[in-house]
Design a protein around this motif. Structure first.
Motif, PDB file in Angstrom:
ATOM      1  N   UNK A 176       0.827  -1.209   0.000  1.00  0.00           N
ATOM      2  CA  UNK A 176       0.000   0.000   0.000  1.00  0.00           C
ATOM      3  C   UNK A 176       0.858   1.254   0.000  1.00  0.00           C
ATOM      4  N   UNK A 177       1.914   1.246   0.803  1.00  0.00           N
ATOM      5  CA  UNK A 177       2.806   2.406   0.846  1.00  0.00           C
ATOM      6  C   UNK A 177       3.489   2.611  -0.506  1.00  0.00           C
ATOM      7  N   UNK A 178       3.932   1.519  -1.120  1.00  0.00           N
ATOM      8  CA  UNK A 178       4.578   1.611  -2.430  1.00  0.00           C
ATOM      9  C   UNK A 178       3.639   2.231  -3.457  1.00  0.00           C
ATOM     10  N   UNK A 179       2.376   1.811  -3.450  1.00  0.00           N
ATOM     11  CA  UNK A 179       1.408   2.343  -4.410  1.00  0.00           C
ATOM     12  C   UNK A 179       1.133   3.825  -4.158  1.00  0.00           C
ATOM     13  N   UNK A 180       1.098   4.234  -2.892  1.00  0.00           N
ATOM     14  CA  UNK A 180       0.894   5.643  -2.571  1.00  0.00           C
ATOM     15  C   UNK A 180       2.071   6.492  -3.070  1.00  0.00           C
ATOM     16  N   UNK A 181       3.298   5.992  -2.904  1.00  0.00           N
ATOM     17  CA  UNK A 181       4.467   6.737  -3.373  1.00  0.00           C
ATOM     18  C   UNK A 181       4.444   6.849  -4.899  1.00  0.00           C
ATOM     19  N   UNK A 182       4.078   5.759  -5.575  1.00  0.00           N
ATOM     20  CA  UNK A 182       3.970   5.814  -7.040  1.00  0.00           C
ATOM     21  C   UNK A 182       2.964   6.876  -7.479  1.00  0.00           C
ATOM     22  N   UNK A 183       1.877   6.954  -6.768  1.00  0.00           N
ATOM     23  CA  UNK A 183       0.843   7.926  -7.086  1.00  0.00           C
ATOM     24  C   UNK A 183       1.345   9.349  -6.839  1.00  0.00           C
ATOM     25  N   UNK A 184       1.975   9.555  -5.693  1.00  0.00           N
ATOM     26  CA  UNK A 184       2.438  10.888  -5.317  1.00  0.00           C
ATOM     27  C   UNK A 184       3.549  11.405  -6.232  1.00  0.00           C
ATOM     28  N   UNK A 185       4.414  10.506  -6.719  1.00  0.00           N
ATOM     29  CA  UNK A 185       5.547  10.961  -7.537  1.00  0.00           C
ATOM     30  C   UNK A 185       5.104  11.475  -8.905  1.00  0.00           C
TER      31      UNK A 185
END
Length: 367
Positions: A204-213
């Motif tokens: 979940x954290x990885x997907x959030x970072x992908x989204x934010x970047x």
């Protein structure tokens, strides 16, 4: 007189010229420069190297830490424990979220955050602890995680200086909830420009970072949240893939240089050498000595043709960036003392034995 630069950036390219040139041509001929196959491949390879499930390439190391904090929903009113003795980027990442960095003094032996002092800095607003693996030596993560578990806190690794280091056999980058890496050109794994990455085992954290970047977007023009523009580009990813294949070899050479320094310089009076706990395998991004008369030491080495640097002469709490926080000289005395005494001497995987011995000889002549 043999001149020894603090760091020889040219050596990277000279050693890997053919492979780096081929990587450049591969990207240019693809006509795809952002979020493409080179980045996907590097993310998979670096995640595997760090022994994590996920890697997300971003624009630089500061962004990596900032996006981790954002993905953890840390924001205004929150507090994050951070080392007092670190580069200011660790603090800035926290400030960018609106949260407050809460400094904790270092262990005088390792220069990393002192776990024994963390608990006293925790309040009801504390949300996370940021552990910095300073100079390429891992912080005491088990002690830090024990505290975090008692208070239900997240643990973030600032791994900007520690590519490939191990803590009790485990790779740095896999020890916290997430880790931020920098690929600034001078790092052990450096790009030819800026770059960074986040590693984590949390899907979940990885997907959030992908989204934010990527502007808060998974699909072009569909923006789910207020994101940022912070993407590791295809050229840098391609160059990093080449260098990643050499990283362990290069780190092993750094270890040998450090061993020569540690074995011989112990004879120098008033020179404090790094201390390596038996549970760490540092990668010696920097080799930092301490001396109460640093200026004299620095001048002598300079006259001998040996380059040095000071990491870091102004602690974050005394910088103009944090002048509004009412910290004063004496607020963090251990950190301030270190800032007056530390000196980084040449450390590179391209140093010859002759160069290492020249540095040692010059240091032993000073006092």
């Amino acid at each position: 007189m043999i001149k020894i630069p603090f760091l020889n950036i040219d050596a990277y390219y000279l050693e890997l010229k053919e492979e780096l040139d081929a990587a450049y041509r591969r990207v240019m001929e693809s006509s795809w420069y952002i979020l493409g196959r080179e980045l996907e491949a590097f993310e998979a390879e670096f995640a595997d190297y760090c022994e994590t499930k996920y890697c997300i390439g971003v624009g630089n190391g500061l962004d990596a830490l900032h996006l981790i904090l954002r993905a953890l929903d840390i924001s205004s009113g929150d507090e994050v424990i951070v080392p007092a003795n670190t580069y200011i980027a660790s603090w800035l990442a926290i400030s960018y979220t609106g949260a407050t960095p809460i400094p904790v003094e270092p262990d005088q032996k390792t220069y990393n955050i002192n776990p024994l002092l963390i608990e006293a800095a925790i309040t009801e607003r504390t949300k996370a602890i940021m552990a910095v693996h300073l100079y390429g030596q891992p912080a005491d993560m088990d002690a830090i995680y024990g505290i975090a578990a008692r208070y239900n806190l997240k643990v973030i690794e600032d791994a900007a200086q520690s590519h490939g280091a191990r803590y009790k056999g485990r790779r740095v980058g896999s020890l916290g909830d997430a880790a931020g890496f920098s690929f600034y050109p001078t790092k052990n794994l450096g790009a030819i420009g800026d770059g960074g990455a986040v590693t984590t085992n949390n899907a979940d954290l990885a997907e959030k970072v992908r989204l934010l970047r990527n502007y808060g977007s998974r699909i072009k023009y569909e923006n789910e949240t207020q994101g940022f523009n912070s993407r590791l580009d295809e050229l840098q990813a391609a160059f990093l893939r080449v260098k990643l294949g050499k990283l362990d070899e290069w780190n092993a050479r750094r270890v040998k240089v450090a061993e020569q320094y540690l074995k011989t310089l112990v004879q120098c009076p008033n020179l404090t050498l790094p201390i390596v706990p038996d549970w760490t395998e540092p990668v010696w991004h920097l080799f930092v000595v301490r001396h109460p008369q640093r200026v004299i030491l620095e001048q002598h080495l300079s006259l001998s043709g040996i380059g040095t640097l000071v990491h870091y002469p102004i602690p974050p709490h005394l910088s103009g960036a944090y002048s509004g926080n009412n910290w004063q000289v004496g607020s963090f005395p251990i950190t301030e003392q270190l800032s007056k005494e530390v000196l980084s001497i040449p450390m590179s995987f391209h140093m010859t034995d002759e160069q290492v011995q020249t540095v040692i000889k010059s240091l032993m002549e000073v006092f």
